[in-house]
Design a protein around this motif. Structure first.
Motif, PDB file in Angstrom:
ATOM      1  N   ALA A 197       0.829  -1.196   0.000  1.00  0.00           N
ATOM      2  CA  ALA A 197       0.000   0.000   0.000  1.00  0.00           C
ATOM      3  C   ALA A 197       0.872   1.259   0.000  1.00  0.00           C
ATOM      4  O   ALA A 197       0.668   2.164  -0.785  1.00  0.00           O
ATOM      5  CB  ALA A 197      -0.909  -0.008   1.212  1.00  0.00           C
ATOM      6  N   LEU A 209      -7.255   3.351   2.946  1.00  0.00           N
ATOM      7  CA  LEU A 209      -6.955   2.294   1.979  1.00  0.00           C
ATOM      8  C   LEU A 209      -6.132   1.182   2.610  1.00  0.00           C
ATOM      9  O   LEU A 209      -6.337   0.015   2.335  1.00  0.00           O
ATOM     10  CB  LEU A 209      -6.184   2.867   0.791  1.00  0.00           C
ATOM     11  N   PHE A 234      -8.277  -0.985   4.642  1.00  0.00           N
ATOM     12  CA  PHE A 234      -9.109  -1.798   3.772  1.00  0.00           C
ATOM     13  C   PHE A 234      -8.301  -2.962   3.200  1.00  0.00           C
ATOM     14  O   PHE A 234      -8.768  -4.092   3.126  1.00  0.00           O
ATOM     15  CB  PHE A 234      -9.678  -0.934   2.652  1.00  0.00           C
ATOM     16  N   ARG A 235      -7.066  -2.688   2.828  1.00  0.00           N
ATOM     17  CA  ARG A 235      -6.210  -3.735   2.266  1.00  0.00           C
ATOM     18  C   ARG A 235      -5.867  -4.802   3.289  1.00  0.00           C
ATOM     19  O   ARG A 235      -5.758  -5.977   2.968  1.00  0.00           O
ATOM     20  CB  ARG A 235      -4.934  -3.125   1.703  1.00  0.00           C
ATOM     21  N   LEU A 249      -8.805  -6.959   3.390  1.00  0.00           N
ATOM     22  CA  LEU A 249      -8.824  -7.802   2.189  1.00  0.00           C
ATOM     23  C   LEU A 249      -7.853  -8.970   2.297  1.00  0.00           C
ATOM     24  O   LEU A 249      -8.139 -10.078   1.861  1.00  0.00           O
ATOM     25  CB  LEU A 249      -8.419  -6.978   0.966  1.00  0.00           C
TER      26      LEU A 249
END
Lengths: 82, 177
Positions: free
Chosen positions: B86, B101, B104-105, B108
């Motif tokens: 990231a 982000l 979120f990663r 994931l």
């Protein structure tokens, strides 16, 4: 971008009765959450797409093309029409 | 030798191929090797590609096959779950959007590869269920149920990590149309 999320939400509402035995389904997911999730995915993907490509891929393609060109010469000799 | 049109189409898809590879493997270094191998295999098998069909779909299928047969075990050991990829990738947005982000990663990365790929193909990449099913060599129904499970699981993970949804307002918005 296509309205992927909208399609997903519609799919979910039509599948209301699925998964009653506790199997994970997103029947209960609130559309706003689903939308936020879709936006997050797009942001993530967009960020990946915007990242500059390393040179190695262009170099690789150039090498492949070069090799093909060199290899194709002896074959052309066999084919007089070329 | 592959025609120029093949080369051009291939070249045009490398960015999305790489995005797919990163999402699937969760690792930058693996992703680039994966893309490299995919390009090599596609080049060697160019005659198998049917002009007029989706180059992206064809390439994704190749990449996916390579990943599941060669890389899956290895990449599980070396996931960049600490957000390495990231921070190396994010070229846009402010600090808040970076954090959002990255969170979120991380979420994931806790999903299975099958769940991640379906989220990427349909949720982010905008492919139809049918296209995703073709790429994943499965049925549309399987794609739908995987997607549904992937979403539920992801939301579950994110709800545990407090505040992820609150920060979502800060995501970069350039990708919106």
């Amino acid at each position: 971008m296509q309205p992927v999320l909208g399609a997903a939400v519609r799919t979910k509402t039509s599948g209301m009765n699925a998964g009653q035995d506790g199997e994970a389904t997103d029947v209960a997911i609130d559309p706003k959450t689903l939308e936020a999730l879709g936006e997050a995915l797009k942001a993530h993907y967009g960020d990946l797409i915007r990242a500059p490509l390393p040179d190695r891929f262009f170099e690789l393609l150039a090498r492949l093309e070069d090799k093909e060109r060199r290899l194709s010469r002896p074959i052309e000799k066999r084919d007089a029409s070329e | 030798m592959p025609p120029n049109s093949f080369r051009d189409e291939l070249l045009a898809e490398i960015k999305s191929l790489r995005a797919f590879a990163i999402s699937l493997s969760g690792s930058m270094s693996f992703a680039d090797d994966l893309v490299q191998e995919t390009i090599l295999r596609a080049w060697a098998k160019w005659e198998m590609f049917q002009p007029g069909t989706s180059m992206r779909g064809w390439l994704f299928t190749i990449l996916r096959n390579i990943y599941y047969s060669n890389y899956r075990k290895r990449s599980r050991e070396v996931q960049d779950s600490d957000g390495v990829y990231a921070s190396r990738l994010s070229v846009s947005g402010d600090q808040e959007s970076h954090l959002a982000l990255e969170d979120f990663r991380k979420a994931l990365s806790k999903l299975s590869a099958e769940q991640r790929e379906v989220l990427m193909l349909v949720g982010a990449g905008g492919l139809s269920y049918q296209e995703a099913a073709t790429i994943c060599q499965t049925e549309v129904g399987t794609i739908k149920s995987r997607l549904s499970r992937a979403r539920s699981r992801l939301i579950e993970i994110m709800e545990l990590e407090k505040g992820v949804f609150d920060r979502m307002d800060h995501f970069p918005t350039e990708s919106q149309t």
